[in-house]
Design a protein around this motif. Structure first.
Motif, PDB file in Angstrom:
ATOM      1  N   ARG A 263     -68.323   5.435  86.698  1.00 50.92           N
ATOM      2  CA  ARG A 263     -66.937   5.374  86.254  1.00 50.92           C
ATOM      3  C   ARG A 263     -66.610   6.483  85.264  1.00 50.92           C
ATOM      4  NH1 ARG A 263     -66.075   1.458  83.135  1.00 50.92           N
ATOM      5  NH2 ARG A 263     -67.954   0.168  83.250  1.00 50.92           N
ATOM      6  N   ARG A 264     -67.612   6.886  84.468  1.00 50.47           N
ATOM      7  CA  ARG A 264     -67.401   7.904  83.443  1.00 50.47           C
ATOM      8  C   ARG A 264     -67.736   9.310  83.938  1.00 50.47           C
ATOM      9  NH1 ARG A 264     -64.539   6.655  78.989  1.00 50.47           N
ATOM     10  NH2 ARG A 264     -65.430   8.593  78.202  1.00 50.47           N
ATOM     11  N   ASP A 265     -68.054   9.439  85.207  1.00 49.14           N
ATOM     12  CA  ASP A 265     -68.441  10.732  85.777  1.00 49.14           C
ATOM     13  C   ASP A 265     -69.673  11.296  85.068  1.00 49.14           C
ATOM     14  OD1 ASP A 265     -68.195  12.754  87.654  1.00 49.14           O
ATOM     15  OD2 ASP A 265     -66.911  13.992  86.381  1.00 49.14           O
ATOM     16  N   ALA A 266     -70.606  10.398  84.754  1.00 49.03           N
ATOM     17  CA  ALA A 266     -71.902  10.781  84.185  1.00 49.03           C
ATOM     18  C   ALA A 266     -72.970  10.492  85.230  1.00 49.03           C
ATOM     19  CB  ALA A 266     -72.166  10.001  82.896  1.00 49.03           C
ATOM     20  N   VAL A 267     -74.226  10.779  84.874  1.00 47.53           N
ATOM     21  CA  VAL A 267     -75.340  10.588  85.807  1.00 47.53           C
ATOM     22  C   VAL A 267     -76.377   9.670  85.182  1.00 47.53           C
ATOM     23  CG1 VAL A 267     -77.227  11.730  87.048  1.00 47.53           C
ATOM     24  CG2 VAL A 267     -75.002  12.850  86.872  1.00 47.53           C
ATOM     25  N   PHE A 268     -76.894   8.731  85.975  1.00 47.00           N
ATOM     26  CA  PHE A 268     -77.975   7.858  85.514  1.00 47.00           C
ATOM     27  C   PHE A 268     -79.151   7.962  86.474  1.00 47.00           C
ATOM     28  CE2 PHE A 268     -80.239   3.792  85.920  1.00 47.00           C
ATOM     29  CZ  PHE A 268     -80.755   3.682  84.622  1.00 47.00           C
ATOM     30  N   ALA A 269     -80.361   8.078  85.906  1.00 47.96           N
ATOM     31  CA  ALA A 269     -81.580   8.100  86.713  1.00 47.96           C
ATOM     32  C   ALA A 269     -82.655   7.325  85.967  1.00 47.96           C
ATOM     33  CB  ALA A 269     -82.044   9.527  86.969  1.00 47.96           C
ATOM     34  N   HIS A 270     -83.663   6.867  86.694  1.00 47.50           N
ATOM     35  CA  HIS A 270     -84.765   6.165  86.042  1.00 47.50           C
ATOM     36  C   HIS A 270     -86.086   6.635  86.645  1.00 47.50           C
ATOM     37  CE1 HIS A 270     -85.534   3.492  89.524  1.00 47.50           C
ATOM     38  NE2 HIS A 270     -84.225   3.513  89.675  1.00 47.50           N
ATOM     39  N   VAL A 271     -87.136   6.550  85.839  1.00 50.69           N
ATOM     40  CA  VAL A 271     -88.449   7.020  86.273  1.00 50.69           C
ATOM     41  C   VAL A 271     -89.535   6.202  85.587  1.00 50.69           C
ATOM     42  CG1 VAL A 271     -88.570   8.783  84.469  1.00 50.69           C
ATOM     43  CG2 VAL A 271     -89.920   9.065  86.558  1.00 50.69           C
ATOM     44  N   CYS A 272     -90.612   5.934  86.309  1.00 53.37           N
ATOM     45  CA  CYS A 272     -91.785   5.288  85.726  1.00 53.37           C
ATOM     46  C   CYS A 272     -92.727   6.377  85.221  1.00 53.37           C
ATOM     47  CB  CYS A 272     -92.483   4.415  86.770  1.00 53.37           C
ATOM     48  SG  CYS A 272     -93.882   3.470  86.116  1.00 53.37           S
ATOM     49  N   GLU A 273     -93.530   6.058  84.232  1.00 53.30           N
ATOM     50  CA  GLU A 273     -94.384   7.061  83.589  1.00 53.30           C
ATOM     51  C   GLU A 273     -95.307   7.803  84.552  1.00 53.30           C
ATOM     52  OE1 GLU A 273     -98.167   5.250  81.729  1.00 53.30           O
ATOM     53  OE2 GLU A 273     -96.604   3.791  81.310  1.00 53.30           O
ATOM     54  N   ASP A 274     -95.708   7.158  85.669  1.00 53.20           N
ATOM     55  CA  ASP A 274     -96.650   7.800  86.583  1.00 53.20           C
ATOM     56  C   ASP A 274     -95.970   8.377  87.830  1.00 53.20           C
ATOM     57  OD1 ASP A 274     -95.953   5.387  87.685  1.00 53.20           O
ATOM     58  OD2 ASP A 274     -97.978   4.826  88.310  1.00 53.20           O
ATOM     59  N   GLU A 275     -94.634   8.425  87.827  1.00 50.83           N
ATOM     60  CA  GLU A 275     -93.910   8.988  88.963  1.00 50.83           C
ATOM     61  C   GLU A 275     -93.853  10.509  88.886  1.00 50.83           C
ATOM     62  OE1 GLU A 275     -90.272   7.206  90.710  1.00 50.83           O
ATOM     63  OE2 GLU A 275     -90.432   5.801  89.043  1.00 50.83           O
ATOM     64  N   ASP A 276     -93.394  11.111  89.981  1.00 47.80           N
ATOM     65  CA  ASP A 276     -93.226  12.558  90.060  1.00 47.80           C
ATOM     66  C   ASP A 276     -91.951  12.944  89.304  1.00 47.80           C
ATOM     67  OD1 ASP A 276     -93.010  15.212  90.674  1.00 47.80           O
ATOM     68  OD2 ASP A 276     -92.831  14.943  92.842  1.00 47.80           O
ATOM     69  N   LEU A 277     -92.104  13.526  88.132  1.00 49.40           N
ATOM     70  CA  LEU A 277     -90.948  13.884  87.326  1.00 49.40           C
ATOM     71  C   LEU A 277     -90.110  14.980  87.980  1.00 49.40           C
ATOM     72  CD1 LEU A 277     -92.416  13.856  83.701  1.00 49.40           C
ATOM     73  CD2 LEU A 277     -91.425  11.982  85.025  1.00 49.40           C
ATOM     74  N   LEU A 278     -90.749  15.832  88.744  1.00 49.62           N
ATOM     75  CA  LEU A 278     -90.011  16.896  89.422  1.00 49.62           C
ATOM     76  C   LEU A 278     -89.011  16.308  90.419  1.00 49.62           C
ATOM     77  CD1 LEU A 278     -92.924  19.436  90.010  1.00 49.62           C
ATOM     78  CD2 LEU A 278     -90.893  19.803  88.577  1.00 49.62           C
ATOM     79  N   ARG A 279     -89.374  15.194  91.039  1.00 48.39           N
ATOM     80  CA  ARG A 279     -88.461  14.557  91.978  1.00 48.39           C
ATOM     81  C   ARG A 279     -87.196  14.097  91.253  1.00 48.39           C
ATOM     82  NH1 ARG A 279     -86.893   9.740  92.595  1.00 48.39           N
ATOM     83  NH2 ARG A 279     -88.474   8.895  91.196  1.00 48.39           N
ATOM     84  N   VAL A 280     -87.375  13.496  90.085  1.00 49.87           N
ATOM     85  CA  VAL A 280     -86.237  13.023  89.311  1.00 49.87           C
ATOM     86  C   VAL A 280     -85.345  14.191  88.897  1.00 49.87           C
ATOM     87  CG1 VAL A 280     -85.523  11.814  87.223  1.00 49.87           C
ATOM     88  CG2 VAL A 280     -87.524  11.028  88.481  1.00 49.87           C
ATOM     89  N   LEU A 281     -85.964  15.260  88.412  1.00 50.81           N
ATOM     90  CA  LEU A 281     -85.208  16.438  88.013  1.00 50.81           C
ATOM     91  C   LEU A 281     -84.431  17.023  89.189  1.00 50.81           C
ATOM     92  CD1 LEU A 281     -87.977  18.010  85.799  1.00 50.81           C
ATOM     93  CD2 LEU A 281     -85.720  17.314  84.963  1.00 50.81           C
ATOM     94  N   TYR A 282     -85.073  17.079  90.320  1.00 51.67           N
ATOM     95  CA  TYR A 282     -84.426  17.634  91.517  1.00 51.67           C
ATOM     96  C   TYR A 282     -83.206  16.789  91.895  1.00 51.67           C
ATOM     97  CZ  TYR A 282     -83.697  19.142  96.330  1.00 51.67           C
ATOM     98  OH  TYR A 282     -83.129  19.605  97.490  1.00 51.67           O
ATOM     99  N   GLU A 283     -83.366  15.464  91.856  1.00 50.77           N
ATOM    100  CA  GLU A 283     -82.268  14.578  92.212  1.00 50.77           C
ATOM    101  C   GLU A 283     -81.089  14.746  91.257  1.00 50.77           C
ATOM    102  OE1 GLU A 283     -81.795  12.461  94.785  1.00 50.77           O
ATOM    103  OE2 GLU A 283     -83.628  13.300  95.655  1.00 50.77           O
ATOM    104  N   MET A 284     -81.373  14.937  89.966  1.00 51.59           N
ATOM    105  CA  MET A 284     -80.305  15.047  88.984  1.00 51.59           C
ATOM    106  C   MET A 284     -79.589  16.384  89.039  1.00 51.59           C
ATOM    107  SD  MET A 284     -82.000  13.151  85.677  1.00 51.59           S
ATOM    108  CE  MET A 284     -80.454  12.951  84.815  1.00 51.59           C
ATOM    109  N   MET A 285     -80.259  17.410  89.526  1.00 53.84           N
ATOM    110  CA  MET A 285     -79.673  18.753  89.511  1.00 53.84           C
ATOM    111  C   MET A 285     -79.107  19.202  90.845  1.00 53.84           C
ATOM    112  SD  MET A 285     -82.414  20.762  87.121  1.00 53.84           S
ATOM    113  CE  MET A 285     -82.875  20.096  85.528  1.00 53.84           C
ATOM    114  N   ARG A 286     -79.279  18.394  91.875  1.00 52.06           N
ATOM    115  CA  ARG A 286     -78.819  18.856  93.182  1.00 52.06           C
ATOM    116  C   ARG A 286     -77.292  18.758  93.283  1.00 52.06           C
ATOM    117  NH1 ARG A 286     -80.517  14.129  97.509  1.00 52.06           N
ATOM    118  NH2 ARG A 286     -79.295  12.445  96.599  1.00 52.06           N
TER     119      ARG A 286
END
Length: 286
Positions: A263-286
């Motif tokens: 609703r606020r035109d912001a972005v939300f993502a979540h990650v577990c400590e042992d997940e691939d952080l690059l995947r999260v970054l890629y999803e947020m920046m695409r």
């Protein structure tokens, strides 16, 4: 225990450099770096924004009227300014203290900083708990990335959580991106933090980082839960039903944050400590 410097391998940093192109494109096309419209490096008189004065800046561009009012030095920015700004807010409250979880959060903070520096942008780091505890501003050269790593490595997880205090305490921000990295294990302040950062002309990204146990609590036997920030305790039987109720509450919180950010035109993502952080970054920046 692995250090942040050890976690940031050459291969990992190489992948981050590739993402810098994505971030630069987003900043320029979404309007967060109006200065990028000009190829000149001179003296356009079209005012754009302010940023805090840093050692070595041209004193002729200081806003002296602002200094008289606020007692702080701010620099006037014009359209030839090439740098956008990346503001990284890292939760350093007691609830973040698990080694793997806090290391993952620091690694994410370092990653956003590295992508910004590779893109030629200005990076500002803010460590918060119940107050704004530490900050490192005006990083603008890739060669200063090790300063970023050292700053983050020294941070400790203590005290409570008050993200709004950090957003209020950081002062004026140059238009850009604000990334808030936290477990968001708090009852209030998150929505107001997003609103305040948007008032400061920020494109807001929220990243929730949780430990493996917080994602999937182990079932079996009586346990005593201790609130890491308040010391409050609660005894319970962690059976299948209790674990399912916890998971449901976690999913509900995430859905609420995601819906609010949408609703606020912001972005939300979540990650577990042992997940691939690059995947999260890629999803947020695409």
């Amino acid at each position: 225990m692995e250090t942040l410097r050890e976690a940031l391998t050459k291969e990992y940093l190489k992948r981050l450099e590739e993402m810098a192109i994505r971030l630069k494109h987003r900043l320029s096309t979404d309007g967060y770096s109006g200065a990028r419209r000009s190829m000149a490096k001179g003296s356009s008189l079209e005012f754009s924004d302010y940023r805090e004065y840093a050692a070595g800046d041209d004193l002729r561009r200081v806003d002296w009227n602002g200094f008289a009012r606020f007692g702080k030095l701010y620099l006037k920015l014009f359209l030839e300014e090439k740098q956008a700004s990346v503001h990284v807010f890292l939760d350093c409250s007691r609830s973040m203290e698990q080694d793997g979880k806090f290391l993952a959060a620091k690694k994410l903070a370092a990653s956003f900083a590295y992508v910004g520096l590779c893109g030629g942008d200005q990076v500002h780091l803010f460590a918060f708990g119940d107050t704004l505890r530490a900050q490192k501003r005006n990083l603008a050269q890739k060669g200063r990335f090790l300063e970023t790593v050292d700053f983050l490595d020294k941070l400790e997880a203590v005290g409570g959580t008050a993200p709004l205090s950090a957003a209020m305490g950081c002062g004026p921000l140059r238009r850009g991106i604000a990334v808030v990295i936290s477990d968001f294990m708090t009852d209030n302040g998150i929505e107001d933090t997003v609103k305040l950062l948007q008032q400061k002309k920020q494109e807001v990204l929220l990243v929730q980082v949780l430990s493996k146990e917080e994602e999937e609590p182990k079932v079996g036997g009586a346990v005593r839960l201790v609130d890491a920030e308040t010391g409050e305790t609660r005894d319970l039987e962690l059976n299948e039903a209790m674990a399912a109720a916890y998971k449901k509450a976690l999913m509900k919180q995430r859905a609420a944050l995601r819906e609010f950010c949408s609703r606020r035109d912001a972005v939300f993502a979540h990650v577990c400590e042992d997940e691939d952080l690059l995947r999260v970054l890629y999803e947020m920046m695409r």
